[in-house]
Write an enzyme that holds these catalytic residues in place. Structure first.
Site, PDB file in Angstrom:
ATOM      1  CE  LYS A 185      -1.950  -5.298  -2.241  1.00  0.00           C
ATOM      2  NZ  LYS A 185      -1.113  -6.099  -3.138  1.00  0.00           N
ATOM      3  CG  HIS A 186      -0.295  -0.673  -0.627  1.00  0.00           C
ATOM      4  ND1 HIS A 186      -0.781  -1.056   0.603  1.00  0.00           N
ATOM      5  CD2 HIS A 186       0.414  -1.735  -1.100  1.00  0.00           C
ATOM      6  CE1 HIS A 186      -0.368  -2.291   0.872  1.00  0.00           C
ATOM      7  NE2 HIS A 186       0.337  -2.726  -0.149  1.00  0.00           N
ATOM      8  CG  ASN A 238       7.612  13.549  -9.486  1.00  0.00           C
ATOM      9  OD1 ASN A 238       6.960  14.573  -9.473  1.00  0.00           O
ATOM     10  ND2 ASN A 238       8.922  13.525  -9.238  1.00  0.00           N
ATOM     11  CG  HIS A 251       2.495  15.909  -2.309  1.00  0.00           C
ATOM     12  ND1 HIS A 251       2.095  16.748  -3.335  1.00  0.00           N
ATOM     13  CD2 HIS A 251       3.845  15.857  -2.382  1.00  0.00           C
ATOM     14  CE1 HIS A 251       3.152  17.180  -3.988  1.00  0.00           C
ATOM     15  NE2 HIS A 251       4.230  16.656  -3.438  1.00  0.00           N
TER      16      HIS A 251
END
Length: 511
Positions: free
Chosen positions: A271-272, A413, A511
């Site tokens: 998800k996402h 993180n 990232h």
């Protein structure tokens, strides 16, 4: 009588196009193999050397690079000086150019192609004629795309010529085509010569499809193909449901990248762009149950990716959940019929055993692009370094390695908590590592996972706080990169608390 110059590498439909031009009172000038094909199929042509008065030489390398060709293309028909000089030099106008280029891209894609063979497929005359004709678009119709043949003939029949608007669009297409062609050559040479940080980089993409919108409805979006990578959503076959959206594509791409880390039956729930559950087992139904039970809440409206065939049993379980997309290498017939009961569920087929051949990643930033190699590395289990007093068993190494593979694909993180080969808690994209650990550990506790847990961190521990927090939640083993100047603090805490810890000696920031 108008004149058309035809010289094509891809001869698809060229005979039909030339015959239509002849019916519209065009003389056909042609070269080499194209002329031979046209003549064999009843199209009367004029050879290029009849126009230039100079033979084709150097094995065809020089045939159209001549003033009588480029003068006929570039001359302005409404400029008195141009008209005068054309007459003085016995140059005749060329009103249409149909050229497609040597197959450089296809040549370098073939296994075993040598450097010299690639160089020989660099077209010189073709791009020159196209650019001359495109520059003089007001007077010359320039054709480089087979898909434009019908439109051009239709306009000529209706209007007597192509419209100025069409000429402009054809001209613009030429410069896109030649720019792309040059980019293939430049990028090939850059790669072959192993040039790092060249003074410029040209990226090229082929249109694949329009998207309804981007991340949000007010943003326009499209999908373009950058490579022939077989392990790509652009190669998926859709068996059910609507086309993928912008966000679907981003999420599904993340799911298949995680899936690529595993060869045993594995299911990824996502998800996402972050996994909410990953499970590996001896069969696909058990793997699915592990992935689903990792986080049965977050998977609502998410994606399921599987690396083995979907059985009817798995399909029935998936149909109990609201999902956007399912991706798998194959489906049992009964399983597919089950999934098709949900008409909006996107059911995709992708060969999950195919290789991911992309080597670079690009990310746009304001005013620029970042380049890096893809993070295709995963530490071998035999290279893990035990840094605590207790010995780590083979089973524990396997469990830690599983957690590490998942952590690699979680936004930094990142903390991943696992039980065996099942994720039970994931903390993604937090501003500090303790915050990520708290999320992951609380999630594990919520679903009753309180002992013999593994914890993976995508980067090193700067302090011993994560170790001490993990112990409170039943973590007995940890995998992390190491490399902090305070590694000894975490190692000391592990030894005090009876936790085993291994170092990977590499990190996986995402990232």
């Amino acid at each position: 009588m108008k004149r058309a110059l035809i010289s094509v590498s891809d001869k698809t439909n060229i005979v039909e196009f030339a015959k239509e031009l002849q019916s519209l009172d065009f003389e056909i000038i042609s070269t080499g193999g194209t002329r031979r094909v046209l003549e064999e199929n009843g199209v009367k042509t004029i050879s290029i050397d009849e126009i230039t008065g100079f033979p084709e030489i150097l094995n065809g390398r020089v045939k159209t690079l001549h003033p009588k060709v480029h003068g006929g293309l570039l001359s302005l028909r409404n400029d008195e000086l141009h008209i005068k000089e054309v007459k003085e030099n016995n140059i005749e106008y060329i009103d249409l150019v149909c050229v497609n280029l040597y197959p450089f891209k296809q040549t370098i894609a073939k296994e075993g192609t040598t450097f010299d063979e690639a160089i020989e497929q660099i077209d010189i005359g073709g791009p020159s004629m196209l650019r001359s004709a495109a520059k003089n678009y007001q007077f010359v119709t320039v054709v480089t795309d087979i898909n434009d043949y019908d439109k051009i003939i239709e306009e000529m029949k209706d209007l007597g010529d192509t419209s100025l608007e069409t000429k402009k669009h054809l001209s613009a297409k030429v410069f896109r085509k030649t720019a792309q062609y040059d980019s293939y050559i430049a990028n090939y040479l850059t790669k072959e010569l192993d040039i790092e940080n060249p003074e410029s980089v040209t990226l090229t993409y082929d249109f694949h499809q329009s998207l309804r919108y981007g991340e949000n409805p007010h943003q326009k979006a499209s999908l373009y193909r950058s490579s022939e990578n077989p392990y790509s959503l652009l190669n998926c076959e859709t068996l059910n449901g609507k086309p993928l959206s912008y966000n679907n594509i981003q999420d599904a791409n993340s799911a298949i990248n995680i899936l690529k880390e595993f060869t045993k039956p594995t299911v990824v729930a996502l998800k996402h762009m972050n996994p909410c559950g990953v499970g590996t087992a001896s069969n696909i139904i058990e793997a699915f149950q592990k992935a689903y039970l990792s986080d049965p809440v977050s998977i609502f409206g998410g994606i399921i990716a599987l690396n083995k065939e979907v059985t009817l049993e798995v399909a029935k379980e998936m149909n109990k959940i609201f999902l956007e997309i399912i991706i798998a290498p194959s489906y049992e017939l009964d399983a597919l019929l089950e999934l098709k009961k949900k008409k909006n569920l996107r059911v995709l087929v992708l060969d999950t055993s195919s290789a991911n051949t992309d080597v670079n990643q690009t990310v746009t930033v304001n005013g620029g692009v970042l380049f890096q190699n893809l993070d295709n590395y995963i530490v071998d289990k035999n290279e893990l370094k035990n840094v605590t007093n207790q010995e780590v068993t083979e089973q524990e190494i396997n469990e830690l390695h599983f957690a590490w593979k998942v952590a690699k694909h979680v936004k930094s993180n990142a903390i991943v908590v696992t039980k065996g080969t099942q994720t039970v808690g994931i903390g993604a994209g937090q501003m500090n590592r303790v915050g990520a650990a708290e999320i992951a550990l609380e999630w594990a506790k919520k679903y009753g996972h309180k002992e013999d847990l593994s914890l993976a961190s995508d980067a090193f521990f700067p302090f011993d706080d994560v170790v001490r927090l993990a112990h409170e939640y039943g973590v007995t083993k940890i995998i992390q990169p190491g490399g902090s100047i305070r590694d000894k603090d975490s190692i000391k805490a592990c030894n005090e608390l009876g936790i085993k810890m291994v170092f990977t000696s590499n990190r996986h920031f995402k990232h």
